[in-house]
Structures are given as C-alpha cells and as structure tokens.
Enzyme design. Structure first.
Site, PDB file in Angstrom:
ATOM      1  N   SER A 123      -0.999  -7.715 -25.612  1.00 51.72           N
ATOM      2  CA  SER A 123      -0.031  -6.770 -25.050  1.00 51.72           C
ATOM      3  C   SER A 123       1.093  -7.492 -24.336  1.00 51.72           C
ATOM      4  O   SER A 123       2.059  -6.857 -23.939  1.00 51.72           O
ATOM      5  CB  SER A 123      -0.712  -5.784 -24.109  1.00 51.72           C
ATOM      6  OG  SER A 123      -1.831  -6.331 -23.508  1.00 51.72           O
ATOM      7  N   HIS A 144       0.384  -4.514 -32.184  1.00 48.37           N
ATOM      8  CA  HIS A 144      -0.149  -4.022 -30.908  1.00 48.37           C
ATOM      9  C   HIS A 144      -0.609  -2.576 -31.051  1.00 48.37           C
ATOM     10  O   HIS A 144       0.212  -1.672 -31.263  1.00 48.37           O
ATOM     11  CB  HIS A 144       0.923  -4.155 -29.819  1.00 48.37           C
ATOM     12  CG  HIS A 144       0.433  -3.809 -28.460  1.00 48.37           C
ATOM     13  ND1 HIS A 144       1.197  -3.170 -27.519  1.00 48.37           N
ATOM     14  CD2 HIS A 144      -0.783  -4.018 -27.872  1.00 48.37           C
ATOM     15  CE1 HIS A 144       0.481  -3.003 -26.429  1.00 48.37           C
ATOM     16  NE2 HIS A 144      -0.711  -3.506 -26.618  1.00 48.37           N
ATOM     17  N   GLU A 156       2.813  -1.205 -32.525  1.00 42.54           N
ATOM     18  CA  GLU A 156       4.059  -1.945 -32.325  1.00 42.54           C
ATOM     19  C   GLU A 156       3.994  -3.204 -33.194  1.00 42.54           C
ATOM     20  O   GLU A 156       3.043  -3.986 -33.089  1.00 42.54           O
ATOM     21  CB  GLU A 156       4.227  -2.339 -30.851  1.00 42.54           C
ATOM     22  CG  GLU A 156       4.545  -1.154 -29.958  1.00 42.54           C
ATOM     23  CD  GLU A 156       4.639  -1.531 -28.476  1.00 42.54           C
ATOM     24  OE1 GLU A 156       5.545  -1.018 -27.807  1.00 42.54           O
ATOM     25  OE2 GLU A 156       3.799  -2.309 -27.986  1.00 42.54           O
ATOM     26  N   ASN A 194       4.481  -0.995 -23.043  1.00 36.95           N
ATOM     27  CA  ASN A 194       4.053  -1.489 -21.725  1.00 36.95           C
ATOM     28  C   ASN A 194       5.223  -1.759 -20.793  1.00 36.95           C
ATOM     29  O   ASN A 194       5.088  -1.650 -19.573  1.00 36.95           O
ATOM     30  CB  ASN A 194       3.190  -2.744 -21.871  1.00 36.95           C
ATOM     31  CG  ASN A 194       1.761  -2.387 -22.244  1.00 36.95           C
ATOM     32  OD1 ASN A 194       1.303  -1.278 -21.991  1.00 36.95           O
ATOM     33  ND2 ASN A 194       1.060  -3.316 -22.858  1.00 36.95           N
TER      34      ASN A 194
HETATM   35  N1  3HC Z   1     -12.758   7.099 -30.633  1.00 38.16           N
HETATM   36  C1  3HC Z   1     -12.528   8.060 -31.562  1.00 38.16           C
HETATM   37  N2  3HC Z   1     -12.096   9.303 -31.255  1.00 38.16           N
HETATM   38  C2  3HC Z   1     -11.916   9.600 -29.954  1.00 38.16           C
HETATM   39  C3  3HC Z   1     -12.131   8.651 -28.924  1.00 38.16           C
HETATM   40  C4  3HC Z   1     -12.578   7.357 -29.314  1.00 38.16           C
HETATM   41  N3  3HC Z   1     -12.795   6.386 -28.416  1.00 38.16           N
HETATM   42  N4  3HC Z   1     -11.847   9.227 -27.743  1.00 38.16           N
HETATM   43  C5  3HC Z   1     -11.464  10.496 -28.005  1.00 38.16           C
HETATM   44  N5  3HC Z   1     -11.484  10.720 -29.331  1.00 38.16           N
HETATM   45  C6  3HC Z   1     -11.085  11.931 -30.047  1.00 38.16           C
HETATM   46  C7  3HC Z   1     -12.079  13.047 -29.809  1.00 38.16           C
HETATM   47  O1  3HC Z   1     -13.148  13.017 -30.745  1.00 38.16           O
HETATM   48  C8  3HC Z   1     -11.200  14.281 -29.964  1.00 38.16           C
HETATM   49  O2  3HC Z   1     -11.028  14.592 -31.339  1.00 38.16           O
HETATM   50  P1  3HC Z   1     -10.808  16.149 -31.791  1.00 38.16           P
HETATM   51  O3  3HC Z   1      -9.649  16.674 -30.964  1.00 38.16           O
HETATM   52  O4  3HC Z   1     -10.483  16.053 -33.229  1.00 38.16           O
HETATM   53  O5  3HC Z   1     -12.085  16.828 -31.487  1.00 38.16           O
HETATM   54  C9  3HC Z   1      -9.833  13.825 -29.451  1.00 38.16           C
HETATM   55  O6  3HC Z   1      -9.848  12.382 -29.515  1.00 38.16           O
HETATM   56  C10 3HC Z   1      -9.597  14.278 -28.040  1.00 38.16           C
HETATM   57  O7  3HC Z   1     -10.685  13.783 -27.241  1.00 38.16           O
HETATM   58  P2  3HC Z   1     -11.422  14.607 -26.094  1.00 38.16           P
HETATM   59  O8  3HC Z   1     -11.315  16.074 -26.373  1.00 38.16           O
HETATM   60  O9  3HC Z   1     -12.765  14.019 -25.865  1.00 38.16           O
HETATM   61  O10 3HC Z   1     -10.634  14.240 -24.779  1.00 38.16           O
HETATM   62  P3  3HC Z   1      -9.125  14.394 -24.438  1.00 38.16           P
HETATM   63  O11 3HC Z   1      -8.515  15.593 -25.048  1.00 38.16           O
HETATM   64  O12 3HC Z   1      -9.104  14.202 -22.977  1.00 38.16           O
HETATM   65  O13 3HC Z   1      -8.436  13.129 -25.129  1.00 38.16           O
HETATM   66  C11 3HC Z   1      -7.635  10.928 -25.098  1.00 38.16           C
HETATM   67  C12 3HC Z   1      -8.844  11.833 -24.882  1.00 38.16           C
HETATM   68  C13 3HC Z   1      -7.248  10.922 -26.574  1.00 38.16           C
HETATM   69  C14 3HC Z   1      -8.085   9.522 -24.691  1.00 38.16           C
HETATM   70  C15 3HC Z   1      -6.432  11.468 -24.234  1.00 38.16           C
HETATM   71  O14 3HC Z   1      -6.850  11.658 -22.926  1.00 38.16           O
HETATM   72  C16 3HC Z   1      -5.236  10.541 -24.247  1.00 38.16           C
HETATM   73  O15 3HC Z   1      -4.444  10.543 -25.184  1.00 38.16           O
HETATM   74  N6  3HC Z   1      -5.093   9.758 -23.170  1.00 38.16           N
HETATM   75  C17 3HC Z   1      -3.995   8.782 -23.035  1.00 38.16           C
HETATM   76  C18 3HC Z   1      -4.375   7.529 -23.750  1.00 38.16           C
HETATM   77  C19 3HC Z   1      -3.289   6.507 -23.666  1.00 38.16           C
HETATM   78  O16 3HC Z   1      -2.254   6.664 -23.051  1.00 38.16           O
HETATM   79  N7  3HC Z   1      -3.561   5.368 -24.328  1.00 38.16           N
HETATM   80  C20 3HC Z   1      -2.641   4.233 -24.301  1.00 38.16           C
HETATM   81  C21 3HC Z   1      -3.097   3.261 -23.257  1.00 38.16           C
HETATM   82  S1  3HC Z   1      -1.974   1.900 -23.127  1.00 38.16           S
HETATM   83  C22 3HC Z   1      -2.577   0.770 -24.209  1.00 38.16           C
HETATM   84  O17 3HC Z   1      -3.564   0.955 -24.874  1.00 38.16           O
HETATM   85  C23 3HC Z   1      -1.783  -0.501 -24.315  1.00 38.16           C
HETATM   86  C24 3HC Z   1      -2.467  -1.659 -23.694  1.00 38.16           C
HETATM   87  O18 3HC Z   1      -1.760  -2.815 -24.062  1.00 38.16           O
HETATM   88  C25 3HC Z   1      -2.538  -1.597 -22.185  1.00 38.16           C
END
Ligand code: 3HC
Length: 295
Positions: A123, A144, A156, A194
């Site tokens: 990242s 990424h 990315e 990021n």
């Molecule tokens: N693997 C596979 N599927 C997953 C999962 C996982 N680890 N986590 C959640 N899901 C799926 C669920 O099965 C569900 O699918 P469906 O809608 O088809 O039933 C869907 O995602 C939604 O999950 P939940 O209903 O359990 O929970 P939420 O609605 O709260 O969603 C989330 C969870 C998708 C993680 C949501 O909260 C989200 O988008 N959060 C923000 C995540 C984010 O910003 N990520 C980027 C981080 S920055 C990064 O990664 C960069 C690094 O360099 C720092």
C-alpha cells in the site's frame, strides 16, 4: 471462463487475509492459483478461510456446490517457492516491510519465466525499489487490492518508472477478468485511495484522542451523515492499526505533510498490541463477551 484469466496462471506470495482474498477472487474467475508461504501453518489457515468463505457463498446461493468445489480445486498451497515457476503473474502480499519484499522479489525473479509479471500488493512501498531487485523492471508493477478482497471492486494499478505499457495492459485485462475495476496511479506512497483515506482516518483518531466525541459517535456520524459503510474508527480497526501506522509513516516520510503524521495515540496502541479486530482490541473491544453485549 474468460480468455484473459486463462492466460494468467496466478501465484500469490503470502497467505494472510489479503493473499487469501486475492487467491479466492482469482480462482472464482477461473484462474489457476498457487499460494506460497514458507511455513505450513499459515497455508492451512488460508485453506480454511477460503473454504469457509466459499461455503458461505454456496449457502447464500451465490455459487452452486459444483462451482464452489471447482473454485477450491483451482487453488493449491505450497511451501516451495520454486513451484511458482509456472506462474505467469505473481502477486506478492506479505508483510509491509521493504527489506522482506526486496529479498522476495530477487528470489522470485530468479524462479519465474521471462514473461511473467511480478506485482506487489503493497500500500505504500515504492514499486521502483522492488523492481530494482529484479532483472525485469518493465514487468514489475503494483496491484493494490482492498479489504475484504472478494467484496471490494477496486484494484489500483501502480505504474512505476520502468513498467511497460504491455505490462499495464496485461494487468488491466487481469483485473477486468476477475471482476474488478482498475484505476491507474503513479508510483507514489499511498497511491490514490490511501492518500485520501489516511488523512481522514487520522483526523478521526485525533478527534477521539482530543476527547471531541466518543468513538461510537464519530463512527455513527460518518455512517449516517456521510453514507459510509463503516465509521472511521471501525474501519481503522478493520484494516489493522499496525498496517495503518506503517502506511502513515510511509506517507509522512514521502511527503512530510502533517496530515499524514500518525497521532501519538496510534503509536501507543500499536505498542500495546491493540491492533484492532485481528488482536481482539483496538478502538473497540472484539472479545466474544463484548461483541455479544453490543446492541
Ligand atoms: N469475504 C467475502 N465476502 C464478505 C466478506 C469477506 N471477508 N466480508 C463481507 N462479505 C460479504 C458478505 O457475505 C455480504 O454479502 P451479501 O451482501 O451478498 O450477502 C456482503 O459482503 C456484506 O457483508 P455483511 O452484510 O456481513 O456486512 P456489511 O454490510 O457491514 O459489509 C463490508 C461488510 C463489505 C466490509 C462493509 O462494511 C464495507 O464495505 N466496509 C468498508 C471496507 C473498506 O473501506 N475497505 C477498504 C479498506 S482500505 C484498504 O484495504 C487499503 C489498505 O492498503 C489499507
């Protein structure tokens, strides 16, 4: 199965949360995947995590039983780095440590065929530094991914000084084939997401540190007031405070702007082992009792 995926045989180096997610997404799209780690235990955990995720997708009707089994059959796990020699695209997703990654890139360069692409999921570490450890800088780039990889649609593509146009085109085709949308970005710490996300998350940590509002209120405010799926402190816990701290430091080192400097509280939390969801405690308590007591 897409033509593009069939031409890439994917190697994933690092069987953690990100590596396993990349393996699952690639195999789901039809690619053959080989996941490498030097130790067996993380490979066993990766196999288990992917099997659980696939079982969940099957139980929700997103995949049939046969599709789920076929997906799992396309992934192999190995402790032998040499087994990656047949991969045409290797994606490295190990710990965010430049020395570790550079050493790995040198070893991978020696193992891979001449046309293979070598990508890092870093990242914030300069791709140019990793490319310099290889004899193929034109075929080295950043790919990424975002967490959780099977859900988040973005990749990315980080274009370093020597990355060739042909490499970028192949990476773009691969991202499309596994159902992701690719954006291109220069090889600068933080890339697009990021560079924008981290100052926001750090502003939330400072707000909390100064006692401006409670963690819960900061998170609810951004969820309901700005439509974010997670509030900033929940997201910081989800990413992992150690990972976020390393990204902040890389950004600060690169740009020397105050907005990237990690607040003192972040350093203390990392030192205390409060790394967020994965360690059971961060801005929130994730112990089973605390989770059960939440409304
Ligand atoms: N693997 C596979 N599927 C997953 C999962 C996982 N680890 N986590 C959640 N899901 C799926 C669920 O099965 C569900 O699918 P469906 O809608 O088809 O039933 C869907 O995602 C939604 O999950 P939940 O209903 O359990 O929970 P939420 O609605 O709260 O969603 C989330 C969870 C998708 C993680 C949501 O909260 C989200 O988008 N959060 C923000 C995540 C984010 O910003 N990520 C980027 C981080 S920055 C990064 O990664 C960069 C690094 O360099 C720092």
């Amino acid at each position: 199965m897409s033509d593009h995926v069939s031409i890439e045989s994917v190697g994933v180096v690092g069987a953690g949360f990100m590596g396993s997610g990349i393996a699952e997404s690639s195999a789901r799209a039809g690619a053959r995947v080989l996941v490498y780690e030097p130790q067996q235990a993380p490979l066993d955990r990766s196999r288990e995590a992917i099997s659980t995720s696939v079982a969940k997708a099957v139980s929700k009707g997103k995949l049939s039983d046969d599709e789920g089994n076929a997906l799992l059959a396309r992934i192999d796990w190995t402790t032998d780095l040499g087994a990656l020699s047949a991969s045409t695209l290797v994606i490295e997703a190990v710990v965010e440590d430049e020395d570790v990654k550079r050493e790995l890139f040198g070893r991978l360069d020696a193992v891979l065929g001449p046309d293979a692409l070598l990508a890092s999921n870093t990242s914030s570490i300069p791709i140019a530094q990793l490319a310099a450890a290889t004899s193929r800088p034109d075929r080295v780039l950043g790919l990424h991914f975002f967490s959780p990889v099977p859900v988040m649609k973005l990749v990315e593509i980080v274009v370093a000084l020597d990355t060739s146009d042909a490499t970028v085109a192949r990476a773009q085709a691969f991202a499309t084939a596994i159902g992701k949308t690719a954006v291109r970005t220069k090889d600068r710490s933080g890339f697009i997401v990021n560079m924008l996300l981290v100052p926001y998350l750090m502003a939330a940590v400072r707000m909390y540190e100064e006692g401006f509002a409670s963690a819960e209120d900061i998170d609810v405010a951004m969820q309901l007031g700005a439509g974010h799926p997670m509030g900033p402190l929940t997201l910081a816990d989800f990413i992992g405070l150690d990972v976020l701290y390393a990204v902040c430091n890389s950004l600060y080192e690169e740009f020397k702007r105050d907005e990237y400097a990690p607040p003192p509280l972040m350093k203390r939390m990392v030192a205390a082992g409060r790394l967020g969801r994965k360690s059971g405690r961060g801005f929130y308590d994730y112990s089973p009792a605390a989770v059960a007591a939440r409304p």
